[in-house]
Design an enzyme around this catalytic site. Structure first.
Site, PDB file in Angstrom:
ATOM      1  N   MET A  43       0.849  -1.197   0.000  1.00 22.64           N
ATOM      2  CA  MET A  43       0.000   0.000   0.000  1.00 22.64           C
ATOM      3  C   MET A  43       0.886   1.248   0.000  1.00 22.64           C
ATOM      4  O   MET A  43       0.432   2.338   0.369  1.00 22.64           O
ATOM      5  CB  MET A  43      -0.931  -0.008   1.214  1.00 22.64           C
ATOM      6  CG  MET A  43      -1.897  -1.192   1.173  1.00 22.64           C
ATOM      7  SD  MET A  43      -3.411  -0.939   2.103  1.00 22.64           S
ATOM      8  CE  MET A  43      -2.762  -0.660   3.720  1.00 22.64           C
ATOM      9  N   HIS A  51       9.507  -3.717   2.916  1.00 19.76           N
ATOM     10  CA  HIS A  51       9.066  -3.913   1.530  1.00 19.76           C
ATOM     11  C   HIS A  51      10.266  -4.151   0.608  1.00 19.76           C
ATOM     12  O   HIS A  51      10.228  -5.001  -0.278  1.00 19.76           O
ATOM     13  CB  HIS A  51       8.341  -2.670   1.002  1.00 19.76           C
ATOM     14  CG  HIS A  51       7.077  -2.332   1.733  1.00 19.76           C
ATOM     15  ND1 HIS A  51       6.948  -1.183   2.476  1.00 19.76           N
ATOM     16  CD2 HIS A  51       5.896  -2.981   1.813  1.00 19.76           C
ATOM     17  CE1 HIS A  51       5.733  -1.139   2.987  1.00 19.76           C
ATOM     18  NE2 HIS A  51       5.070  -2.211   2.607  1.00 19.76           N
ATOM     19  N   SER A  79       7.144  -0.532   9.687  1.00 14.27           N
ATOM     20  CA  SER A  79       5.752  -0.459   9.237  1.00 14.27           C
ATOM     21  C   SER A  79       5.528   0.933   8.664  1.00 14.27           C
ATOM     22  O   SER A  79       6.126   1.910   9.153  1.00 14.27           O
ATOM     23  CB  SER A  79       4.824  -0.678  10.440  1.00 14.27           C
ATOM     24  OG  SER A  79       3.542  -0.189  10.152  1.00 14.27           O
TER      25      SER A  79
HETATM   26  O1  PAF Z   1       0.009  -5.630   3.684  1.00 16.25           O
HETATM   27  C1  PAF Z   1      -0.437  -4.749   2.928  1.00 16.25           C
HETATM   28  O2  PAF Z   1       0.235  -3.750   2.620  1.00 16.25           O
HETATM   29  C2  PAF Z   1      -1.832  -4.879   2.383  1.00 16.25           C
HETATM   30  O3  PAF Z   1      -2.688  -5.483   3.312  1.00 16.25           O
HETATM   31  C3  PAF Z   1      -1.898  -5.608   1.029  1.00 16.25           C
HETATM   32  C4  PAF Z   1      -1.420  -7.036   1.158  1.00 16.25           C
HETATM   33  C5  PAF Z   1      -1.038  -4.875   0.015  1.00 16.25           C
HETATM   34  C6  PAF Z   1      -3.336  -5.635   0.517  1.00 16.25           C
HETATM   35  O4  PAF Z   1      -3.834  -4.353   0.347  1.00 16.25           O
END
Ligand code: PAF
Length: 283
Positions: free
Chosen positions: A30, A37, A185
């Site tokens: 997101m 990430h 996060s």
């Molecule tokens: O973990 C996240 O960032 C979200 O829940 C995801 C998996 C991209 C779904 O919107």
């Protein structure tokens, strides 16, 4: 790195990759990308031919409008970071592209969604499962990458892959932590400077749980009580849940044995943080 905004363009790119026999690695996000990430993107880069990252702040997985509105939005910065980590494409659709006005289908992984995050954030996992299922259909990845930090989400996605027969391998990669232990996060950006110190209590409580188990404690309730004491050292921290569960069923366990997962969700002022660890308890 190519930025794709429309489903038609994405389908064309995916078809091209499939035709040429290229494997596809997929990292759904997101946005507000952080080291967690980027570790997923780097892993996908090493393991697959074409790496695509999605950036979509999924409105239907937020149960509070204020949470949706305050979610960090930094597309240009995210694009630079994703490219730097090795992504080939960034899929960043608009909300109507994903949910046209007559949209009415949803996916729900029932039992696993009921507890913990599901109880505190009604509808959250229906939103997650629905968007992840849609993204899987569109991207058709060979391997999808998720973080262990969202342990319940990872478990639910694994179940959905199995239940709906997606031909996708799931990789769950370890939580990346800041100095001091706070799990990375996107929401950490919302922590004020005075909230930083109490936010580290989550990691402290999880480490204490691990220590107690290593020293031979086998009663889940005793470990959870000690974790609660640690979190309550700060008046800024309010526990949503603290639990020790079976990682497969996500049901609480009292007699600790085999693999267990320690879960924690804590409000630090207005910011809600979650974290978890896995422990192996020899019998
Ligand atoms: O973990 C996240 O960032 C979200 O829940 C995801 C998996 C991209 C779904 O919107």
């Amino acid at each position: 790195m190519r930025i794709i905004k429309r489903i038609a363009e994405l389908r064309q790119a995916v078809r091209g990759m499939k035709r040429r026999g290229r494997s596809i690695g997929f990292v759904p996000t997101m946005g507000a990308l952080h080291e967690g990430h980027l570790s997923l993107i780097r892993k996908a880069r090493r393991e697959t031919d074409w790496v695509i990252v999605s950036l979509f702040i999924n409105p239907i997985q937020f149960n509070r409008r204020s949470d949706f509105r305050s979610y960090p939005r930094v597309l240009a910065q995210d694009a630079r970071k994703a490219a730097g980590a090795g992504a080939d494409a960034l899929f960043a659709p608009s909300a109507v592209e994903i949910y046209p006005p007559d949209f009415q289908t949803s996916v729900e992984v029932e039992r696993l969604s009921r507890r913990w995050e599901g109880r505190s954030r009604p509808g959250h996992f229906r939103g997650v499962a629905t968007v992840v299922a849609k993204l899987f259909h569109l991207v058709q990845p060979d391997i999808a990458y998720f973080g262990q930090k969202d342990a319940q989400q990872a478990r639910i996605v694994r179940q959905m892959i199995r239940d709906l027969n997606f031909d996708i391998r799931l990789r769950i990669l370890p939580t990346i932590r800041e100095l001091g232990g706070l799990a990375m996060s996107s929401r950490n950006q919302l922590l004020s400077s005075s909230a930083r110190r109490p936010s580290r209590l989550l990691f402290e409580a999880l480490q204490e749980a691990r220590r107690l188990i290593q020293w031979g404690e086998r009663r889940g309730s005793v470990v959870v009580r000690r974790m609660r004491q640690i979190i309550h050292k700060s008046s800024k921290a309010r526990i949503d849940y603290a639990a020790i569960v079976n990682p497969k069923t996500l049901e609480p366990v009292e007699k600790l044995q085999g693999k267990v997962q320690v879960l924690l969700a804590v409000w630090i002022g207005p910011v809600r943080l979650i974290d978890n660890i896995q422990c192996y308890v020899p019998s």
